[in-house]
Design an enzyme around this catalytic site. Structure first.
Site, short mmCIF file in Angstrom:
data_model
loop_
_atom_site.label_atom_id
_atom_site.label_comp_id
_atom_site.label_asym_id
_atom_site.label_seq_id
_atom_site.Cartn_x
_atom_site.Cartn_y
_atom_site.Cartn_z
NE ARG A 163 -3.71 7.18 0.56
CZ ARG A 163 -4.91 6.79 0.12
NH1 ARG A 163 -5.75 6.18 0.93
NH2 ARG A 163 -5.26 6.96 -1.13
CB CYS A 211 -0.07 11.00 -3.71
SG CYS A 211 -1.08 10.74 -5.17
CD GLU A 282 -0.54 9.48 0.49
OE1 GLU A 282 -1.43 10.29 0.15
OE2 GLU A 282 -0.40 8.37 -0.04
C1 LIG Z 1 4.18 4.81 -8.55
C2 LIG Z 1 3.56 4.80 -7.18
C3 LIG Z 1 2.17 4.74 -7.05
C4 LIG Z 1 1.57 4.73 -5.80
N1 LIG Z 1 0.20 4.69 -5.70
C5 LIG Z 1 -0.38 4.67 -4.48
C6 LIG Z 1 -1.81 4.61 -4.36
O1 LIG Z 1 -2.55 4.53 -5.34
N2 LIG Z 1 -2.34 4.62 -3.11
C7 LIG Z 1 -1.57 4.68 -1.98
O2 LIG Z 1 -2.12 4.68 -0.86
N3 LIG Z 1 -0.22 4.74 -2.07
C8 LIG Z 1 0.39 4.73 -3.28
N4 LIG Z 1 1.76 4.81 -3.36
C9 LIG Z 1 2.57 4.94 -2.13
C10 LIG Z 1 3.04 3.61 -1.50
O3 LIG Z 1 3.14 2.59 -2.49
C11 LIG Z 1 2.11 3.15 -0.38
O4 LIG Z 1 2.06 4.11 0.66
C12 LIG Z 1 2.55 1.81 0.21
O5 LIG Z 1 1.56 1.33 1.07
C13 LIG Z 1 3.88 1.91 0.98
O6 LIG Z 1 4.33 0.58 1.26
P1 LIG Z 1 5.87 0.27 1.43
O7 LIG Z 1 6.01 -1.12 1.87
O8 LIG Z 1 6.61 0.63 0.20
O9 LIG Z 1 6.22 1.28 2.60
P2 LIG Z 1 7.64 1.88 3.00
O10 LIG Z 1 7.95 3.06 2.15
O11 LIG Z 1 8.65 0.82 3.09
O12 LIG Z 1 7.27 2.41 4.46
C14 LIG Z 1 6.27 3.40 4.61
C15 LIG Z 1 5.94 3.53 6.11
O13 LIG Z 1 5.38 2.28 6.54
C16 LIG Z 1 6.15 1.74 7.63
N5 LIG Z 1 6.17 0.29 7.50
C17 LIG Z 1 6.39 -0.43 6.36
N6 LIG Z 1 6.31 -1.75 6.62
C18 LIG Z 1 6.06 -1.87 7.95
C19 LIG Z 1 5.87 -2.97 8.83
N7 LIG Z 1 5.95 -4.24 8.40
N8 LIG Z 1 5.64 -2.72 10.13
C20 LIG Z 1 5.57 -1.45 10.60
N9 LIG Z 1 5.73 -0.36 9.82
C21 LIG Z 1 5.96 -0.57 8.51
C22 LIG Z 1 7.53 2.37 7.48
O14 LIG Z 1 8.20 2.39 8.73
C23 LIG Z 1 7.19 3.76 6.94
O15 LIG Z 1 6.88 4.63 8.00
C24 LIG Z 1 2.39 4.79 -4.62
C25 LIG Z 1 3.79 4.83 -4.76
C26 LIG Z 1 4.36 4.83 -6.02
C27 LIG Z 1 5.87 4.85 -6.14
#
Ligand SMILES: Cc1cc2nc3c(=O)[nH]c(=O)nc-3n(C[C@H](O)[C@H](O)[C@H](O)COP(=O)(O)OP(=O)(O)OC[C@H]3O[C@@H](n4cnc5c(N)ncnc54)[C@H](O)[C@@H]3O)c2cc1C
Length: 289
Positions: A163, A211, A282
């Site tokens: 992560r 998580c 996380e």
């Molecule tokens: C129901 C559910 C299930 C999930 N299951 C998992 C799982 O199995 N495994 C897992 O690892 N995670 C899981 N997650 C968490 C999440 O989906 C992941 O961490 C995902 O990768 C976050 O992506 P996001 O675009 O939504 O990030 P955001 O919430 O939009 O951003 C998260 C971080 O990434 C940065 N960021 C986003 N996009 C960029 C970019 N283009 N450039 C620079 N920085 C950026 C943001 O600044 C922030 O610090 C889950 C979440 C939910 C709600």
């Protein structure tokens, strides 16, 4: 048209986070093209305004007061397949990418299906599941650094761990990523099994950010430690530990960010007292300023 006309003020961050928590952004800008992201970062740099790059908001806990800066919403969502490689905009839906690649008979991103983030968020977080991580099929990243310079990073130049990605120490924006996949019979079947298992074991219908805590080690799961302390169902205000998966906090009843933070603290204190383990978060906490 001047870029200033495309900035919104007061956009509610609760509408951009899967937690449905967060106050207004001082400035909000949606980048649908690389040139838009460049212009917005330059605008913020010139005005010395802090920037938060947002993907699909599935791992971000915003403050109830909002964010006193620019929320740059990455919506760059092209997707180009070429033989076994796929080049995707950072705003592309990561879960959909997992489904589409598996449907085409390619293996490597099956685990992505069901992770409700963007490709950029997945690279930034090195998202993973089913013992696979985003960095494995990743081959290169197109990055816009703080000074506005576009850079291509090859995987060999990047060090990832659980992560954790090198982009967490930088202040720019991931623009696109390339993944190298492998043709494999059964890719679609494994992808469907992964989604099916997730739906049964994780509270998908609730508002959450997945998580909340990192697993303390490969052998020890945060969820098991929390469950062992009898914390499933525990609440602070409108925030609740999921009764289905103890490492999920859900927004059960109009939770505020302080409700979630109080519950995080309660869990950390209880787990530390009962098992001597300090759980690290996380979820990315986005402070107001
Ligand atoms: C129901 C559910 C299930 C999930 N299951 C998992 C799982 O199995 N495994 C897992 O690892 N995670 C899981 N997650 C968490 C999440 O989906 C992941 O961490 C995902 O990768 C976050 O992506 P996001 O675009 O939504 O990030 P955001 O919430 O939009 O951003 C998260 C971080 O990434 C940065 N960021 C986003 N996009 C960029 C970019 N283009 N450039 C620079 N920085 C950026 C943001 O600044 C922030 O610090 C889950 C979440 C939910 C709600």
């Amino acid at each position: 048209m001047s870029i200033d006309e495309h900035f919104l003020s007061g956009k509610l961050l609760s509408s951009l986070s899967t937690f449905a928590i967060g106050g207004p952004a001082r400035y909000y800008f949606e980048a649908r093209q690389i040139s838009h992201a460049k212009e917005a970062l330059e605008w913020a740099r010139q005005k010395s305004i802090p920037v938060f790059v947002l993907g699909r908001g599935s791992n971000s806990l915003f403050d109830d007061r909002g964010f006193d800066g620019l929320v740059l919403h990455n919506r760059i969502d092209f997707c180009e397949f070429s033989e076994s490689s796929v080049y995707v905009g950072a705003g592309y839906n990561f879960s959909l990418l997992g489904v589409q690649t598996a449907r085409r008979g390619f293996s490597g991103l099956e685990f992505a299906s069901g992770i409700p983030g963007s490709v950029g968020g997945a690279v930034f977080m090195n998202a993973g599941a089913n013992l696979r991580e985003t960095c494995e099929p990743l081959s290169e990243v197109l990055y816009l650094d703080e000074s506005g310079e576009e850079r291509v990073f090859e995987k060999k130049d990047l060090v990832f761990s659980y992560r954790t990605s090198p982009f967490q120490k930088r202040r720019g924006c991931i623009l696109a990523a390339r993944f190298e996949l492998e043709e494999k019979e059964g890719a679609r079947k494994s992808q469907l099994e992964i989604v099916d298992y997730r739906m049964k074991t994780q509270p998908y219908k609730e508002k959450s950010v997945g998580c909340i805590f990192r697993n303390p080690s490969a052998k020890s799961s945060a969820g098991a430690l929390i469950e062992k302390c009898g914390l499933k169902g525990a609440t602070c205000g409108g925030a609740q530990v999921s009764t289905l998966h103890a490492n999920f906090i859900i927004n059960a009843e109009q939770a505020s960010s302080s409700d979630v933070l109080a519950l995080i603290e309660k869990i950390q204190e209880t787990v530390a007292k009962e098992s001597g383990v300090h759980l690290e978060t996380e979820v990315r906490k986005v402070d107001f300023s």
